[in-house]
Design an enzyme around this catalytic site. Structure first.
Site, PDB file in Angstrom:
ATOM      1  N   THR A 216       0.776  -1.270   0.052  1.00 14.62           N
ATOM      2  CA  THR A 216       0.078   0.140  -0.005  1.00 14.62           C
ATOM      3  C   THR A 216       0.929   1.100   0.092  1.00 14.62           C
ATOM      4  OG1 THR A 216      -1.540  -1.228   1.245  1.00 14.62           O
ATOM      5  CG2 THR A 216      -1.998   1.212   1.335  1.00 14.62           C
ATOM      6  N   THR A 267      -0.806   0.474   6.766  1.00 15.90           N
ATOM      7  CA  THR A 267      -0.439  -0.690   5.662  1.00 15.90           C
ATOM      8  C   THR A 267      -0.343  -1.702   6.311  1.00 15.90           C
ATOM      9  OG1 THR A 267       1.370  -1.287   4.071  1.00 15.90           O
ATOM     10  CG2 THR A 267       1.986   0.135   5.928  1.00 15.90           C
TER      11      THR A 267
END
Length: 350
Positions: A216, A267
């Site tokens: 991410t 993330t």
């Protein structure tokens, strides 16, 4: 003289606390660390030095620096934190290095599906999109949803229709094809049965998939006007099925910003970040328990998430300009810049 002033201020506030005020509402005013600052991440996971060639490591560092300098320049010139967050993430979305935008991983069906979210700490306004396949920059779509619609989250075909109406750049799905991501999908599918039942969750998250799900990208920023913002963008999890959506587009899990506390971008293993509402939890620990940003992030990432069996990390910045990059994995692509222009770039768990 500066330290003397702070000491006097703290003493005065402590005296005020003796009048029976709620301790949560009598927090000490901390010294400002940065007039403005920015933090980014490019995903966390099993990132080991032995697995990255010097050339590839240099490539990642160069892209992280390119991205963060875009946001830093906006902030230095008096621009807003929300603009800095969006434009910085755009750079990472346009790079095949990260699992977002151009570099998104493949689903079980061989498609690329994107999720993103953004939040303004001043107004608590937010926007998010999920499951789009043709919007070149999902974070720009999230921003448009925040600014130009009465909604917070749009998904799938509806989100893409809105993107067209907003004049955002639409691309053919083939734009998102990258050979290494496609080969990662083939590797996983060749080692797994074609049908995976819901009760086979533990088998589904094998080591190959686990190492592929952390890509991410995110950004948090504080501008000169004291406003915080956060944004996150992802291609999700390799081999995901059934329209799976992780924490990235969920406000409070993948992204959260509040001028009273902090801005956070997550993330990690999305299912666990959703269950623990990671981004908001960090803010709540600061607001209701009086924890510092560092203490709150450490408690959530090093204790709460691992205790449930998840892993990952966050980047965050508070209203005083303190920055954290907390993760419990072998590495996290990350960078910071403060108001002095000092740059830090990290990859491994050092």
């Amino acid at each position: 003289m500066k330290n003397l002033f702070v000491s006097i201020l703290i003493f005065t506030l402590l005296i005020g606390c003796k009048k029976g005020n709620d301790p949560v509402e009598s927090k000490l005013i901390l010294e400002k660390q940065n007039e403005f600052a920015i933090v980014i991440h490019g995903g966390a996971g099993t990132i080991l030095k032995k697995n990255l060639s010097p050339e590839k490591e240099a490539e990642y560092k160069a892209k992280l620096e390119e991205a963060i300098r875009v946001g830093y320049t906006i902030l230095k010139n008096g621009g807003s934190s929300i603009d800095a967050v969006q434009k910085t993430i755009n750079v990472m979305e346009d790079s095949p290095l990260f699992n977002a935008g151009k570099g998104a991983v493949f689903t079980n069906a061989g498609t690329n599906e994107h999720d993103a979210s953004i939040m303004d700490g001043k107004t608590l306004n937010a926007g998010a999109s999920a499951g789009t396949k043709t919007v070149r920059n999902p974070i720009s779509l999230a921003r448009a949803i925040m600014d130009n619609s009465p909604h917070v989250m749009l998904s799938g075909n509806g989100a893409e229709e809105f993107a067209v109406e907003q004049g955002l750049q639409i691309v053919d799905p083939s734009y998102f094809y990258t050979e290494n991501r496609f080969q990662s999908l083939q590797k996983i599918k060749s080692n797994k049965p074609s049908s995976i039942k819901l009760d086979e969750k533990d088998a589904f998250y094998d080591s190959n998939i686990k190492d592929s799900k952390f890509g991410t990208v995110g950004c948090v920023a504080l501008d000169k006007n004291g406003n915080l913002a956060a944004g996150t963008s992802t291609g999700g999890m390799t081999n995901k099925r059934w329209g799976r959506i992780g924490d990235t587009p969920i406000i409070g899990a993948g992204t959260y910003a509040n001028n009273n506390t902090c801005a956070v971008s997550s993330t990690g293993w999305g299912e666990f970040f959703i269950r623990t509402v990671v981004a908001y939890d960090i803010s709540a620990l600061m607001e209701y328990k009086g924890l510092s940003l560092s203490e709150a992030a450490k408690k959530v990432i090093q204790k709460k998430i691992p205790d449930l069996g998840g892993d990952g990390g966050v980047i965050a910045i508070d209203k005083q300009g303190n920055m954290v990059m907390e993760f419990n994995t072998a590495g996290m692509y990350r960078a910071t810049m403060n108001d002095l222009g000092e740059l830090y770039i990290g990859i491994y768990n050092e």
